[in-house]
Scaffold this motif. Structure first.
Motif, mmCIF file in Angstrom:
data_model
loop_
_atom_site.group_PDB
_atom_site.id
_atom_site.type_symbol
_atom_site.label_atom_id
_atom_site.label_comp_id
_atom_site.label_asym_id
_atom_site.label_seq_id
_atom_site.Cartn_x
_atom_site.Cartn_y
_atom_site.Cartn_z
ATOM 1 N N GLN A 74 3.797 19.902 -16.359
ATOM 2 C CA GLN A 74 4.438 20.400 -16.290
ATOM 3 C C GLN A 74 3.631 21.298 -16.321
ATOM 4 O OE1 GLN A 74 5.374 22.153 -20.631
ATOM 5 N NE2 GLN A 74 6.732 24.158 -19.924
ATOM 6 N N VAL A 75 3.195 22.867 -15.379
ATOM 7 C CA VAL A 75 2.482 23.755 -14.483
ATOM 8 C C VAL A 75 1.596 23.942 -15.813
ATOM 9 C CG1 VAL A 75 1.845 25.981 -12.868
ATOM 10 C CG2 VAL A 75 3.762 23.565 -12.897
ATOM 11 N N GLY A 76 0.283 24.517 -15.215
ATOM 12 C CA GLY A 76 -0.758 24.753 -16.128
ATOM 13 C C GLY A 76 -1.265 23.855 -17.255
ATOM 14 N N ARG A 77 -0.540 22.793 -17.688
ATOM 15 C CA ARG A 77 -0.521 21.491 -18.754
ATOM 16 C C ARG A 77 -1.291 20.210 -18.115
ATOM 17 N NH1 ARG A 77 3.674 23.159 -22.750
ATOM 18 N NH2 ARG A 77 2.736 25.945 -23.530
ATOM 19 N N GLU A 78 -2.266 19.988 -19.479
ATOM 20 C CA GLU A 78 -2.193 18.585 -18.489
ATOM 21 C C GLU A 78 -1.184 17.815 -18.981
ATOM 22 O OE1 GLU A 78 -5.193 16.960 -18.263
ATOM 23 O OE2 GLU A 78 -6.587 18.253 -19.753
ATOM 24 N N PRO A 79 -1.187 16.730 -18.108
ATOM 25 C CA PRO A 79 0.062 15.480 -18.058
ATOM 26 C C PRO A 79 0.713 15.206 -18.777
ATOM 27 C CG PRO A 79 -1.642 15.646 -15.981
ATOM 28 C CD PRO A 79 -2.599 16.306 -17.171
ATOM 29 N N SER A 80 1.570 15.481 -19.213
ATOM 30 C CA SER A 80 2.707 14.881 -20.564
ATOM 31 C C SER A 80 3.461 13.606 -20.133
ATOM 32 C CB SER A 80 3.468 15.656 -20.605
ATOM 33 O OG SER A 80 4.844 15.532 -19.441
ATOM 34 N N GLN A 81 3.459 13.333 -19.422
ATOM 35 C CA GLN A 81 4.374 11.514 -19.585
ATOM 36 C C GLN A 81 3.531 11.007 -18.104
ATOM 37 O OE1 GLN A 81 8.173 11.394 -19.440
ATOM 38 N NE2 GLN A 81 8.531 9.839 -19.327
ATOM 39 N N ILE A 82 3.063 9.819 -18.192
ATOM 40 C CA ILE A 82 2.525 8.802 -16.730
ATOM 41 C C ILE A 82 3.756 8.082 -16.695
ATOM 42 C CG2 ILE A 82 1.243 6.815 -16.091
ATOM 43 C CD1 ILE A 82 -0.373 9.256 -16.928
ATOM 44 N N LEU A 83 4.101 8.338 -15.229
ATOM 45 C CA LEU A 83 5.356 7.928 -14.496
ATOM 46 C C LEU A 83 5.485 5.949 -13.914
ATOM 47 C CD1 LEU A 83 6.737 11.215 -13.175
ATOM 48 C CD2 LEU A 83 7.810 9.711 -15.735
ATOM 49 N N ALA A 84 4.604 6.419 -13.150
ATOM 50 C CA ALA A 84 3.739 5.050 -12.174
ATOM 51 C C ALA A 84 2.232 4.735 -12.372
ATOM 52 C CB ALA A 84 4.789 5.041 -11.333
ATOM 53 N N PRO A 85 2.030 3.665 -11.916
ATOM 54 C CA PRO A 85 0.162 3.328 -12.555
ATOM 55 C C PRO A 85 -0.167 3.512 -11.119
ATOM 56 C CG PRO A 85 2.155 0.661 -12.269
ATOM 57 C CD PRO A 85 2.547 2.295 -11.926
ATOM 58 N N SER A 86 0.665 3.862 -9.792
ATOM 59 C CA SER A 86 -0.493 4.530 -8.802
ATOM 60 C C SER A 86 1.536 5.132 -7.544
ATOM 61 C CB SER A 86 -0.218 3.525 -8.462
ATOM 62 O OG SER A 86 0.990 2.190 -7.399
ATOM 63 N N LEU A 87 0.851 5.980 -6.571
ATOM 64 C CA LEU A 87 2.302 6.883 -6.052
ATOM 65 C C LEU A 87 2.565 5.314 -4.957
ATOM 66 C CD1 LEU A 87 2.712 9.367 -5.177
ATOM 67 C CD2 LEU A 87 0.860 9.216 -3.288
ATOM 68 N N ALA A 88 1.708 4.137 -5.143
ATOM 69 C CA ALA A 88 3.335 3.605 -4.395
ATOM 70 C C ALA A 88 3.771 2.621 -5.523
ATOM 71 C CB ALA A 88 2.405 2.108 -3.789
ATOM 72 N N THR A 95 0.835 -0.876 0.005
ATOM 73 C CA THR A 95 -0.304 0.089 0.248
ATOM 74 C C THR A 95 0.650 1.371 0.148
ATOM 75 O OG1 THR A 95 -0.101 -0.052 2.853
ATOM 76 C CG2 THR A 95 -1.787 -1.147 1.751
ATOM 77 N N ILE A 96 -0.079 2.512 -0.550
ATOM 78 C CA ILE A 96 0.874 3.878 -0.362
ATOM 79 C C ILE A 96 1.449 3.706 0.940
ATOM 80 C CG2 ILE A 96 -0.818 4.991 0.514
ATOM 81 C CD1 ILE A 96 2.423 6.036 -1.677
ATOM 82 N N SER A 97 0.521 3.446 2.182
ATOM 83 C CA SER A 97 1.822 3.574 3.429
ATOM 84 C C SER A 97 2.837 2.618 3.627
ATOM 85 C CB SER A 97 0.572 3.766 4.943
ATOM 86 O OG SER A 97 -0.292 4.293 4.542
ATOM 87 N N ALA A 98 2.885 1.789 3.114
ATOM 88 C CA ALA A 98 3.403 0.415 3.917
ATOM 89 C C ALA A 98 4.727 1.172 2.849
ATOM 90 C CB ALA A 98 3.307 -0.326 3.146
#
Length: 181
Positions: free
Chosen positions: A156-170, A4-7
């Protein structure tokens, strides 16, 4: 099984603190900015040891959700309500980054105000709601969670996200390596 994100955050914070063993984590003391993180008191500006401390009880984003009539991604909420900490520097596969953290309850209020401003800007620009949680070494690029999917993106601030880096925060935190303070 994925943590999980906490773990995952516990694991990262643990390795962050472990990496700093010896000299320990140091920060300039500020009596006007009290925090459980300080391990000593000193004159303002003098360096003291600090370490991340679990929030007890955890803070809450309920007021932001109610103000914006928006349910925030639960991993994002858990991320900022796990620890009081100074920002944590890390190396991601894409380069250096800094994980934003809250140092005290006043810092959490400031984060909430900035998040509301960010979400209102996204709404005004008719863009997907994103939730910032980190900085990159490029000034106008931030790390954010896409609220609906939970994916971590480079934005980029003010724009739509340009690249997905991971499927989740965890999953994103899992691939980070602590960088000394």
């Amino acid at each position: 099984m994925a943590l999980t994100i906490s773990a995952q955050l516990d694991k990262f914070v643990s390795s962050y603190v472990e990496q700093a063993k010896g000299d320990g984590l140091k920060i300039a003391f500020d009596s006007a900015w009290p925090s459980l993180c300080y391990e000593d008191t000193a004159q303002d500006g003098e360096f003291v040891r600090w370490s991340p401390k679990r929030q007890s009880p955890p803070l809450s984003f309920t007021n932001v959700e109610e103000a914006l009539s928006l349910t925030l991604n639960s991993d994002y909420c858990q991320y900022f309500t796990r620890y009081y900490s100074d920002n944590l520097k890390a190396m991601a596969p894409q380069g250096q980054c800094e994980l934003l953290q809250v140092f005290n309850s006043e810092d959490f209020e400031r984060l909430q105000q900035n998040l509301i401003g960010h979400l209102l800007m996204k709404q005004r620009l008719k863009q997907t709601p994103t939730l910032f949680f980190g900085l990159t070494d490029e000034d106008d690029f931030i790390l954010s969670v896409i609220n609906e999917s939970g994916e971590v993106a480079l934005e980029q601030v003010g724009r739509e996200p340009s690249q997905i880096l991971a499927p989740s925060l965890a999953a994103f935190v899992e691939q980070l390596t602590p960088v000394g303070n």
